[in-house]
Write an enzyme that holds these catalytic residues in place. Structure first.
Site, PDB file in Angstrom:
ATOM      1  N   SER A  36     -27.178  13.457  17.357  1.00 43.12           N
ATOM      2  CA  SER A  36     -25.864  12.925  17.722  1.00 43.12           C
ATOM      3  C   SER A  36     -24.717  13.529  16.934  1.00 43.12           C
ATOM      4  O   SER A  36     -23.568  13.488  17.385  1.00 43.12           O
ATOM      5  CB  SER A  36     -25.842  11.402  17.545  1.00 43.12           C
ATOM      6  N   ASP A 326     -17.747   5.548  13.227  1.00 46.48           N
ATOM      7  CA  ASP A 326     -18.529   4.373  13.595  1.00 46.48           C
ATOM      8  C   ASP A 326     -19.574   4.117  12.509  1.00 46.48           C
ATOM      9  O   ASP A 326     -19.459   4.630  11.397  1.00 46.48           O
ATOM     10  CB  ASP A 326     -19.142   4.527  14.995  1.00 46.48           C
ATOM     11  N   HIS A 329     -21.410   7.858  12.126  1.00 41.58           N
ATOM     12  CA  HIS A 329     -20.870   9.202  12.348  1.00 41.58           C
ATOM     13  C   HIS A 329     -19.501   9.411  11.707  1.00 41.58           C
ATOM     14  O   HIS A 329     -18.675   8.500  11.675  1.00 41.58           O
ATOM     15  CB  HIS A 329     -20.778   9.468  13.858  1.00 41.58           C
TER      16      HIS A 329
END
EC number: 3.1.1.-
Length: 366
Positions: A36, A326, A329
């Site tokens: 991600s 978040d 990240h």
């Protein structure tokens, strides 16, 4: 103050990259593999919970819309593309990745994956690293039909490759639940040795598929993510188990890269010390212009580290003041700090050379 850590130093580094590096490096394709941290939106095309397709993701992206990137704006591959004067690579599953767009490269990354195929099983439908490699082979066949096999081989050989793996093998596997299958199978030091062995197979496969300049990022400061603070921290201290895992994994990754380069007989693989890059701004947030390195911009609960970033989550008004976007990240600003060190960092951060040096060496061979 170290000039590379200051706002002035960042601007000087950016000026160097734009005015000196980019014009000297012939346009080259860019391929991205991993999780991600580098996914440009492949998971938007999959039925999975590992997605970033809702507001406020993308709130600072040029379109001001979610793109599948786990960021408020640009991620690490975007900023590398920007620095070398190339457009961002499209997700491999994007219907727009056709024709001339193929020649820019492709992003194969998928949120939730790891080195091991059993990492991220809770996300069900994700593009595991073995499948990403299959897609890379498929990509080459598609490009061969467009420009011929010889030109395709040259395009791949001259390309820049980024691979980011490892974090999920701890966060979403070994430490996912108490007494996980992998933690019962391996003591942590033995698990790290196993991961490194499997990562070696992946790197050798990349070389076999034609990659000749590969940037490999180690795991970041996993225990300092707001999600980990929310679960394990009483006073804002980083979660020790994950920090220990990173401290074991990253030096062995550097050793692996040195070993594989020695096998090949040239420095194909370049290691980036993402852990140290993270710890610089997490330990001294004010020095980098952040008001906090513990609380996420978007989220809820302690440190905004519980659950997903959603339209009803707490949302900070100025993302540039936060190191974390978040629960897991970085913000675009933090990503820019990381890429600055990848491009121009000393041996403290990059081994055996930084990316600017590697690309200038490559340009002399093209």
């Amino acid at each position: 103050m170290n000039i590379n850590c200051s706002p002035l130093g960042f601007l000087i580094s950016l000026f160097f990259i734009v005015t000196f590096l980019a014009p000297q490096v012939k346009s080259r394709a860019f391929f991205v593999f991993g999780d991600s941290l580098v996914d440009n939106g492949n998971n938007d095309y999959l039925v999975t919970t590992a997605r970033a397709d809702n507001y406020p993701y993308g709130i600072d992206y040029p379109t001001r819309r979610p793109t599948g990137r786990f960021s408020n704006g640009l991620n690490i591959p975007d900023i590398i593309s920007e620095a070398i004067g190339m457009p961002s690579t499209l997700p491999y599953l994007s219907p727009h990745l056709t024709g001339e767009n193929l020649l820019v490269g492709a992003n194969f990354a998928s949120a939730g994956i790891g080195i091991l195929n059993d990492t991220g099983i809770q996300f069900v439908n994700i593009i595991r690293i073995s499948k990403q490699m299959e897609y890379f082979e498929q990509y080459q066949l598609r490009v061969s039909a467009l420009i011929g096999p010889e030109a395709t081989q040259q395009l791949v050989n001259q390309a820049l490759v980024l691979i980011t793996l490892g974090g999920n093998d701890f966060v979403n596997n070994y430490y996912l639940i108490p007494f996980s299958a992998r933690s019962r199978q391996y003591a942590l030091p033995d698990y790290v040795v196993y991961l490194i062995s499997e990562y070696g197979k992946i790197l050798r496969k990349l070389y076999e598929l034609g990659a000749r300049r590969v940037l490999v990022t180690g795991t970041g400061a996993m225990g300092c993510a707001p999600a980990e603070l929310a679960q394990h921290s009483r006073n804002g201290e980083c979660y020790g188990a994950l920090q220990t895992a990173a401290a074991l994994f990253n030096p062995q990754l550097v050793d692996l890269i040195a070993s594989v380069n020695a096998e090949i007989g040239q420095d194909v693989f370049v290691a980036a010390n993402a852990y140290q890059m993270n710890m610089d701004y997490l330990s001294n947030p004010e020095q980098f212009g952040f008001v906090t390195s513990k609380v996420a911009c978007c989220g809820q609960g302690p440190y905004n580290g519980i659950g997903l970033c959603t339209p009803v989550s707490n949302l900070c008004p100025n993302r540039d003041l936060y190191a974390f976007w978040d629960a897991f990240h970085p913000t675009e600003k933090a990503n820019r700090i990381i890429v600055n060190q990848i491009l121009t960092g000393s041996s403290k951060y990059m081994h055996p050379m930084n990316l600017s040096t590697a690309m200038l060496l490559d340009s002399s061979k093209i």
